[in-house]
Every structure is written in structure tokens, then in C-alpha cells.
Scaffold this motif. Structure first.
Motif, PDB file in Angstrom:
ATOM      1  N   CYS A 110       0.823  -1.214   0.000  1.00 25.98           N
ATOM      2  CA  CYS A 110       0.000   0.000   0.000  1.00 25.98           C
ATOM      3  C   CYS A 110       0.858   1.266   0.000  1.00 25.98           C
ATOM      4  CB  CYS A 110      -0.961   0.001   1.190  1.00 25.98           C
ATOM      5  SG  CYS A 110      -2.276  -1.224   1.015  1.00 25.98           S
ATOM      6  N   ILE A 111       2.009   1.208   0.656  1.00 25.33           N
ATOM      7  CA  ILE A 111       2.937   2.350   0.631  1.00 25.33           C
ATOM      8  C   ILE A 111       3.448   2.555  -0.801  1.00 25.33           C
ATOM      9  CG2 ILE A 111       5.247   3.124   1.352  1.00 25.33           C
ATOM     10  CD1 ILE A 111       4.656   1.882   4.118  1.00 25.33           C
ATOM     11  N   LYS A 129      -1.008   5.594   3.874  1.00 20.35           N
ATOM     12  CA  LYS A 129      -1.175   7.007   3.543  1.00 20.35           C
ATOM     13  C   LYS A 129      -0.516   7.884   4.602  1.00 20.35           C
ATOM     14  CE  LYS A 129      -4.741   9.105   0.843  1.00 20.35           C
ATOM     15  NZ  LYS A 129      -6.022   8.730   0.333  1.00 20.35           N
ATOM     16  N   GLU A 167       0.728   4.105  -2.862  1.00 22.39           N
ATOM     17  CA  GLU A 167       0.564   5.515  -2.486  1.00 22.39           C
ATOM     18  C   GLU A 167       1.639   6.388  -3.160  1.00 22.39           C
ATOM     19  OE1 GLU A 167      -1.983   6.663  -0.848  1.00 22.39           O
ATOM     20  OE2 GLU A 167      -1.195   8.718  -0.892  1.00 22.39           O
ATOM     21  N   CYS A 168       2.875   5.912  -3.152  1.00 22.29           N
ATOM     22  CA  CYS A 168       3.966   6.678  -3.760  1.00 22.29           C
ATOM     23  C   CYS A 168       3.847   6.694  -5.289  1.00 22.29           C
ATOM     24  CB  CYS A 168       5.324   6.102  -3.350  1.00 22.29           C
ATOM     25  SG  CYS A 168       5.655   6.261  -1.588  1.00 22.29           S
ATOM     26  N   GLU A 170      -4.399   0.592   3.596  1.00 21.88           N
ATOM     27  CA  GLU A 170      -4.358   1.786   2.736  1.00 21.88           C
ATOM     28  C   GLU A 170      -4.239   3.051   3.587  1.00 21.88           C
ATOM     29  OE1 GLU A 170      -6.764  -0.515   2.539  1.00 21.88           O
ATOM     30  OE2 GLU A 170      -6.455  -1.455   0.567  1.00 21.88           O
ATOM     31  N   GLN A 171      -5.007   3.037   4.683  1.00 18.47           N
ATOM     32  CA  GLN A 171      -5.068   4.183   5.581  1.00 18.47           C
ATOM     33  C   GLN A 171      -3.729   4.359   6.310  1.00 18.47           C
ATOM     34  OE1 GLN A 171      -8.465   3.285   8.098  1.00 18.47           O
ATOM     35  NE2 GLN A 171      -7.655   4.566   9.754  1.00 18.47           N
ATOM     36  N   LYS A 180       1.146   6.506  -7.018  1.00 17.27           N
ATOM     37  CA  LYS A 180       0.048   7.420  -7.355  1.00 17.27           C
ATOM     38  C   LYS A 180       0.515   8.866  -7.386  1.00 17.27           C
ATOM     39  CE  LYS A 180      -4.152   5.230  -5.425  1.00 17.27           C
ATOM     40  NZ  LYS A 180      -4.944   5.274  -4.173  1.00 17.27           N
ATOM     41  N   GLN A 181       1.633   9.134  -6.678  1.00 17.72           N
ATOM     42  CA  GLN A 181       2.168  10.498  -6.662  1.00 17.72           C
ATOM     43  C   GLN A 181       3.327  10.648  -7.641  1.00 17.72           C
ATOM     44  OE1 GLN A 181       2.556  12.355  -2.727  1.00 17.72           O
ATOM     45  NE2 GLN A 181       1.262  10.755  -1.844  1.00 17.72           N
ATOM     46  N   HIS A 222      -2.098   1.858 -11.090  1.00 12.38           N
ATOM     47  CA  HIS A 222      -2.297   3.205 -10.545  1.00 12.38           C
ATOM     48  C   HIS A 222      -1.368   4.242 -11.175  1.00 12.38           C
ATOM     49  CE1 HIS A 222      -4.885   1.680  -7.265  1.00 12.38           C
ATOM     50  NE2 HIS A 222      -4.088   0.616  -7.305  1.00 12.38           N
ATOM     51  N   LYS A 244       2.791  10.334   4.210  1.00 13.34           N
ATOM     52  CA  LYS A 244       2.624  11.754   4.546  1.00 13.34           C
ATOM     53  C   LYS A 244       3.671  12.191   5.573  1.00 13.34           C
ATOM     54  CE  LYS A 244      -1.179  14.569   6.154  1.00 13.34           C
ATOM     55  NZ  LYS A 244      -2.481  14.359   6.810  1.00 13.34           N
TER      56      LYS A 244
END
Ligand SMILES: NC(=O)C1=CN([C@@H]2O[C@H](COP(=O)(O)OP(=O)(O)OC[C@H]3O[C@@H](n4cnc5c(N)ncnc54)[C@H](OP(=O)(O)O)[C@@H]3O)[C@@H](O)[C@H]2O)C=CC1
Ligand SMILES: CCCCCCCCCCCCCCCC(=O)[C@@H](N)CO
Length: 273
Positions: free
Chosen positions: A22-23, A227, A26-27, A223-224, A29-30, A54, A231
Motif C-alpha cells: 500500500c505504501i 497514507k 501511495e507513492c 491503505e489508511q 500514485k504520486q 495506478h 505523509k
């Protein structure tokens, strides 16, 4: 000051499953380029496929590397070199490979203490040790360690696990003091129980007491948790609960900076002499 993830090279150990995967998502996606590090090749390829769904541009790459992060430093150093040759210097390393096994102290095999310390602690030391020099030289870098709530509190059933997660905290805090003058930032995450394959496996080993203690809090979604970890790594803020420690750390940081300037001066003198 925040690290721009777009175009950055992010290495995620344990990136083929659970929180690590998930990490990576997340990365990605950015806009980051990702290297996944874990042992099982099928799981790595599976995760790569999932992450690639993604993508936000067609240049992004997900590289998979199969290695045991806890076995041999030379091996880990080698694969980090390979990853950097392909995707450039590492901007962010996330040490998420880890494992848990619960049980009463006298019921746990001695080898379990050795294994958890190797995977959770040494498995975070090796990859970090392999990338830190380049990060310091470039004056760019983030190193993320994944501890646990059980890395802040010693809990029933976790004599082997908690100690390996406490060790990570000591490593991270000492390393932060060393690398801060080089603009490299270290963060530590202390996640609660999180719904992952690793958690499901751990649950099969939990003594009743551990289970009841765990059940006093709810289980988070990976996921949470991911995130939040990303951050915290991108925008680094000092944990304010360490108010008293702050004064000391501040003065220690200035010692470290003073030594750095002093050393730089001596080096110029050496060169001109
Ligand atoms: N889930 C939870 O409740 C919590 C988890 N954590 C921590 O978060 C991290 C991830 O946990 P979670 O997502 O649940 O775990 P999972 O078991 O779902 O995933 C673990 C990942 O680490 C890899 N890994 C394990 N051992 C090694 C090794 N020796 N060398 C290289 N890679 C390895 C696995 O791949 P492979 O097996 O193929 O090598 C896999 O990719 C761990 O450090 C865990 O302690 C912290 C708090 C709560
Ligand atoms: C200051 C901190 C406050 C904490 C509140 C206390 C709540 C304790 C409940 C049990 C938590 C157990 C976490 C272990 C998670 C873990 O690492 C494993 N599940 C990995 O698989």
C-alpha cells in the motif's frame, strides 16, 4: 522542504504485501518510480501488476528485486546498487519488511527471538546502511522505519516481537541525529493492528491474553496506515510529545553541526597545505 515524490526513486522493502504494498501504491500514485524488495518472486510480480494499475504517466517503472533483507549485508548492498543503476539514486527508502510471531516467553523457540531480531531489526539496518552514504552526499533522502505500537509498549505475547520493534526506534533516533545536517530525514511509524496477510498469520499464533489485549483496539486498513506513513515521511514534523527531549536534542544537534563545520574546515586546510 517536503520531498517531491514525482519522479523520485522509492525503495520499499516488504513491498509485495500488506502495508508495504500500500505504501508503494501511495507513492506510485504520486508519480514515484518504485523498487519492491521481498523474497517471493510470484508475490513480487503480482504486486507489481497491481501497483502498475495506478500509474499517472507512461514513464513510471516498478522494479522487483528478490532478496532476503536479513541474511547477508553484501547481498543487500548488491541489490541496492542494481536498483540505483536502473532507477537512479534512492530518494526514499521504506523499511517495511517484517514479521511477527506471538507466544508466551517460555513457549517461544529461542530461534524465534533470533529470527525476529534478524528480519525486523537487521533487515532494516542493512538496506539503510546501503543507501545512506549516497543520500548524505546528495543532501537528499528519507529513511522510513516501520516499528509498531508494540514497539512503544511491551505487551503480553510479544517478548520476541516488541524487542525487535523497540530496537528499530533506537536505531532511527540515533541515525536521525547523524544525518540531519545532511538534509536526510528519518521517520518511524508505530502502526496499530492492520488488516494484512501478515496480521492474519500472526493471529494464528496469539495466546488468549494477547488476543484480548488486541481486541481493545480496532483493526486498521492498510491503505489508511500507508497514507499516513507516506505523509509523515514527505513532510517531516518533530513529534511534539518529546517536549523535554527537544531541548537536549537541539543542543546535541548543534554539537553535530559544529563538528561537521570543523571537519569541513580541516579538510580545506589539508587540501590547501
Ligand atoms: N499488520 C499489522 O498489524 C502491523 C504490522 N506492522 C509492521 O509492518 C510491516 C509490514 O507488515 P504486514 O504488511 O502486516 O506484513 P505482510 O506479512 O503482509 O508483508 C510482509 C512483507 O515483508 C516481506 N518480507 C518478510 N520477510 C522478509 C525478508 N526476510 N526479506 C525480505 N522481505 C521480507 C514479505 O515478502 P516475502 O515473504 O516474499 O519476503 C512481504 O512483502 C512489518 O514490519 C510489521 O511488523 C506494524 C504494526 C502492525
Ligand atoms: C502510545 C501508544 C498507544 C498504544 C495503545 C495501546 C493499544 C494496544 C493494543 C494492542 C496493540 C498491538 C499492536 C501490535 C501490532 C503489530 O505490530 C502486529 N499486529 C504485527 O502483525
Amino acid at each position: 522542504k517536503p520531498l517531491a515524490l514525482s519522479g523520485a526513486h522509492v525503495v520499499v522493502t516488504g513491498g509485495s504485501s500488506g502495508i508495504g504494498k500500500c505504501i508503494a501504491i501511495e507513492c506510485y500514485k504520486q508519480g514515484a518510480f518504485i523498487t519492491l524488495v521481498a523474497r517471493n518472486e510470484d508475490k513480487l510480480l503480482q504486486a507489481k501488476k497491481e501497483i502498475e494499475k495506478h500509474s499517472i504517466n507512461d514513464k513510471q517503472v516498478v522494479l522487483c528485486i528478490s532478496v532476503d533483507v536479513s541474511q547477508d549485508y553484501g547481498q543487500v548492498e548488491n541489490v541496492m546498487k542494481q536498483a540505483q543503476e536502473k532507477l537512479g539514486p534512492v530518494d526514499m527508502l521504506v523499511n517495511c519488511a517484517g514479521t511477527s510471531l506471538a507466544g508466551k516467553f517460555e513457549d517461544l523457540e529461542v530461534s524465534t527471538f533470533e529470527r525476529l531480531m534478524s528480519v525486523n531489526y537487521l533487515g532494516s539496518v542493512y538496506p539503510s546502511r546501503a543507501v545512506i552514504t549516497t543520500m548524505k552526499e546528495r543532501r537528499v533522502g528519507r529513511v522510513v522505519f516501520v516499528s509498531s505500537q508494540a514497539g512503544q509498549l511491551g505487551l503480553f505475547g510479544y517478548t520476541a516481537y516488541s524487542s525487535s520493534k523497540f530496537a528499530i526506534r533506537g536505531l532511527a533516533e540515533a541515525l536521525q541525529m547523524e544525518v540531519k545536517p545532511y538534509n536526510v530525514y528519518v521517520t518511524v511509524a508505530y502502526p496499530p493492528d492492520t488488516d494484512t496477510p501478515g496480521f492474519a498469520k500472526e493471529n494464528q499464533t496469539k495466546p488468549l491474553e494477547t488476543r484480548l489485549i488486541s481486541e481493545t483496539t480496532s483493526v486498521c486498513k492498510p491503505e489508511q496506515v500507508a497514507k499516513q506513513i507516506v505523509k509523515d515521511a514527505v513532510v517531516v514534523t518533530m513529534g511534539l510529545f518529546r517536549t523535554i527531549a527537544l531541548f537536549y536534542l537541539g543542543s546535541f544537534d548543534s554539537i553535530v553541526r559544529r563538528c561537521m563545520t570543523q571537519k569541513a574546515k580541516l579538510e580545506t586546510v589539508d587540501k590547501t597545505a
